[in-house]
Design an enzyme around this catalytic site. Structure first.
Site, mmCIF file in Angstrom:
data_model
loop_
_atom_site.group_PDB
_atom_site.id
_atom_site.type_symbol
_atom_site.label_atom_id
_atom_site.label_comp_id
_atom_site.label_asym_id
_atom_site.label_seq_id
_atom_site.Cartn_x
_atom_site.Cartn_y
_atom_site.Cartn_z
ATOM 1 N N PHE A 131 17.406 -11.474 27.364
ATOM 2 C CA PHE A 131 18.104 -12.333 26.396
ATOM 3 C C PHE A 131 17.220 -13.564 26.107
ATOM 4 O O PHE A 131 16.651 -14.144 27.031
ATOM 5 C CB PHE A 131 19.451 -12.769 26.991
ATOM 6 C CG PHE A 131 20.322 -13.521 26.030
ATOM 7 C CD1 PHE A 131 21.183 -12.853 25.167
ATOM 8 C CD2 PHE A 131 20.276 -14.903 25.976
ATOM 9 C CE1 PHE A 131 21.975 -13.547 24.268
ATOM 10 C CE2 PHE A 131 21.070 -15.610 25.074
ATOM 11 C CZ PHE A 131 21.919 -14.934 24.222
ATOM 12 N N ASP A 202 21.222 -13.818 36.350
ATOM 13 C CA ASP A 202 22.092 -14.181 35.236
ATOM 14 C C ASP A 202 23.191 -13.120 35.142
ATOM 15 O O ASP A 202 22.909 -11.938 34.920
ATOM 16 C CB ASP A 202 21.286 -14.244 33.932
ATOM 17 C CG ASP A 202 22.138 -14.747 32.769
ATOM 18 O OD1 ASP A 202 23.333 -14.383 32.702
ATOM 19 O OD2 ASP A 202 21.612 -15.491 31.925
ATOM 20 N N TYR A 227 32.371 -18.155 28.883
ATOM 21 C CA TYR A 227 33.192 -17.815 27.707
ATOM 22 C C TYR A 227 33.239 -16.336 27.413
ATOM 23 O O TYR A 227 33.944 -15.911 26.518
ATOM 24 C CB TYR A 227 32.676 -18.574 26.473
ATOM 25 C CG TYR A 227 31.177 -18.473 26.248
ATOM 26 C CD1 TYR A 227 30.624 -17.352 25.663
ATOM 27 C CD2 TYR A 227 30.326 -19.502 26.645
ATOM 28 C CE1 TYR A 227 29.259 -17.248 25.469
ATOM 29 C CE2 TYR A 227 28.957 -19.414 26.453
ATOM 30 C CZ TYR A 227 28.431 -18.286 25.865
ATOM 31 O OH TYR A 227 27.082 -18.181 25.693
ATOM 32 N N LYS A 228 32.469 -15.522 28.151
ATOM 33 C CA LYS A 228 32.491 -14.075 27.894
ATOM 34 C C LYS A 228 33.680 -13.467 28.644
ATOM 35 O O LYS A 228 34.800 -13.887 28.426
ATOM 36 C CB LYS A 228 31.138 -13.479 28.250
ATOM 37 C CG LYS A 228 30.051 -13.976 27.271
ATOM 38 C CD LYS A 228 28.643 -13.555 27.600
ATOM 39 C CE LYS A 228 27.682 -14.091 26.538
ATOM 40 N NZ LYS A 228 26.272 -13.990 26.949
ATOM 41 N N ARG A 384 28.048 -2.231 20.825
ATOM 42 C CA ARG A 384 28.572 -2.599 22.147
ATOM 43 C C ARG A 384 30.102 -2.627 22.168
ATOM 44 O O ARG A 384 30.721 -3.352 21.407
ATOM 45 C CB ARG A 384 28.032 -3.972 22.559
ATOM 46 C CG ARG A 384 26.516 -4.050 22.533
ATOM 47 C CD ARG A 384 26.020 -5.380 23.056
ATOM 48 N NE ARG A 384 26.477 -6.504 22.249
ATOM 49 C CZ ARG A 384 26.222 -7.778 22.533
ATOM 50 N NH1 ARG A 384 25.536 -8.075 23.632
ATOM 51 N NH2 ARG A 384 26.642 -8.747 21.752
#
Ligand SMILES: *Cc1c(COP(=O)(O)O)cnc(C)c1O
Length: 423
Positions: A131, A202, A227-228, A384
């Protein structure tokens, strides 16, 4: 036996009754009517009482208490208390997790901590195709002359990367944000430690989806998004983990040679002593820099109280049941349309989402959103399905795959209005 709607509903009933997931699901607010939501890998669903908690901070805290809010409420303790609430799903001790800042900022703090703890080693190993922030933050530290980067393509390259004996830290994504490939934290952490380096994980695409075992698996440092799947709210703070095994090493290095990357008053050993000089707090609190975001933490607290009641093993079992069901439904209904499974069929090697490959992934994602199936695409061809184990049902998955099958059969995704779209 085909997985028809009745079979899926039955899976929901038996699993939910067994583990209390119906009660947990009821603590979340419903989303937009008719929309099936599979984007928890971007923003997790909202707990029912998040708005009320934020309203109380605004009204009772800001409007009425004003400055006294700091004394009358638990605002200053929240970075630690929120950390303690999510610690069980991280497999961490309650005192070893702090909720603060963003994942990108925490990556910076942790990389610098690892460099200080392992000086004079100066090499950061990072995945080439990770990422963006994870690589950029490391590049920035190297650019400032504080480290040297060594890029690897895959964890198989780790042995060669560690061989020269100069690596301070290996920064890894527990789960790949595209393919959902989940790495073996225990094996890799051991390999990294044997090479004299620290492991930095991570957890953005695993935390809140499946149970993580930071302490048992020997991870040294970790961070990930609030927040995921954790459902802390848009832009929620991230968390930071320091293995207690490292406290002494880190602290002696801090005393001798280095300070935390960002030395703020909230990370001081005695915040309200207002001493003229900086002394880092001896534990994970040293990663706090400034005043906590009280409104964001109020929203996060709604989710944190739910996580405190989640059994970590049951969480993994439910996520496995959901994602195995999704894969079985895709096998059954979506064969022959050019849609391919990109994630592993082995749950232990998958993260929160099930990844698919499809040549028109972005257009298909848009067509699905129009059909009430909200998911995301990533360049070049990744689709996804982010499955939230506390709110998604097997019935939702059945309905979503029916809609997907229709979109594929009618080739609706080829309509011009879905071309060039990004999700
Ligand atoms: C989502 C994500 C981030 C985002 O970091 P922010 O600082 O919250 O923007 C970082 N790393 C990974 C692996 C992610 O999936």
């Amino acid at each position: 036996m085909p997985l028809d709607r009745t079979a899926c509903d039955e899976l929901d009933r038996s699993a939910d009754r067994l583990d209390g997931f119906d009660a947990l699901r009821a603590r979340f607010a419903p989303g937009a009517p008719g929309a099936l939501y599979f984007d928890a890998n971007s923003i997790g669903p909202m707990p029912h009482d998040a708005p009320e908690r934020m309203r109380r901070v605004l009204d009772e805290g800001w409007r009425l208490a004003r400055r006294r809010g700091w004394n009358d409420f638990d605002w200053l303790e929240q970075p630690r208390s929120l950390g303690a609430a999510i610690a069980p799903v991280l497999g961490a001790g309650p005192d070893d997790v702090l909720v603060a800042d963003s994942t990108s900022v925490n990556l910076y703090k942790l990389l610098r901590t690892a460099l200080a703890a392992r000086a004079p080693r100066k090499v950061i190993v990072v995945e080439r195709d990770v990422f963006p922030s994870n690589r950029y933050v490391a590049e920035g530290i190297a650019q400032a002359g504080m480290a040297t980067l060594r890029l690897i393509d895959r964890p198989d390259d780790l042995a060669a990367a560690l061989a020269p004996g100069d690596v301070a830290v290996v920064s890894l994504s527990h789960v790949d944000y595209r393919s959902s490939e989940r790495l073996d934290m225990s094996v890799l952490s051991a390999q990294i430690r044997a090479g004299g380096a620290l492991s930095l994980w991570d957890l953005s695409h695993s935390v809140g989806a499946v149970a993580i075992h930071l302490q048992a698996d020997g991870a040294d440092l970790a961070t990930g998004c609030g927040y995921k799947y954790l459902s802390g709210g848009p832009g929620a703070p991230s968390f930071i983990y320091l293995n207690p095994r490292l406290r002494e090493t880190v602290n002696s290095r801090l005393r001798e040679t280095a300070w935390p990357a960002l030395c703020g008053w909230m990370g001081h050993a005695d915040t309200f002593a207002f001493e003229p000089g900086y002394r880092p707090a001896p534990d994970v609190s040293q990663f706090q820099v400034g005043t906590p975001p009280v409104l964001a933490n109020a929203a996060f607290s709604a989710a944190a109280e739910i996580w405190r009641d989640v059994d970590a093993a049951a969480l993994t079992a439910r996520h496995r049941s959901l994602t195995d069901t999704l894969i079985a439904l895709l096998d059954e209904h979506c064969e022959g349309f050019g849609l391919h499974l990109a994630s592993s069929r082995d749950h232990a090697r998958r993260g929160g989402h099930v990844a698919l490959r499809f040549e028109g992934a972005a257009a298909l994602a848009q067509a699905l959103v129009a059909a009430g199936v909200v998911l995301s695409a990533r360049k070049p061809d990744s689709l996804r399905f982010g499955v939230h184990p506390l709110t998604t049902t097997h019935g939702d998955l059945h309905e979503a795959v029916q809609r997907l099958q229709t979109v594929l059969q009618t080739a609706a995704w080829r309509e011009p209005r879905f071309a060039g779209a990004s999700v």
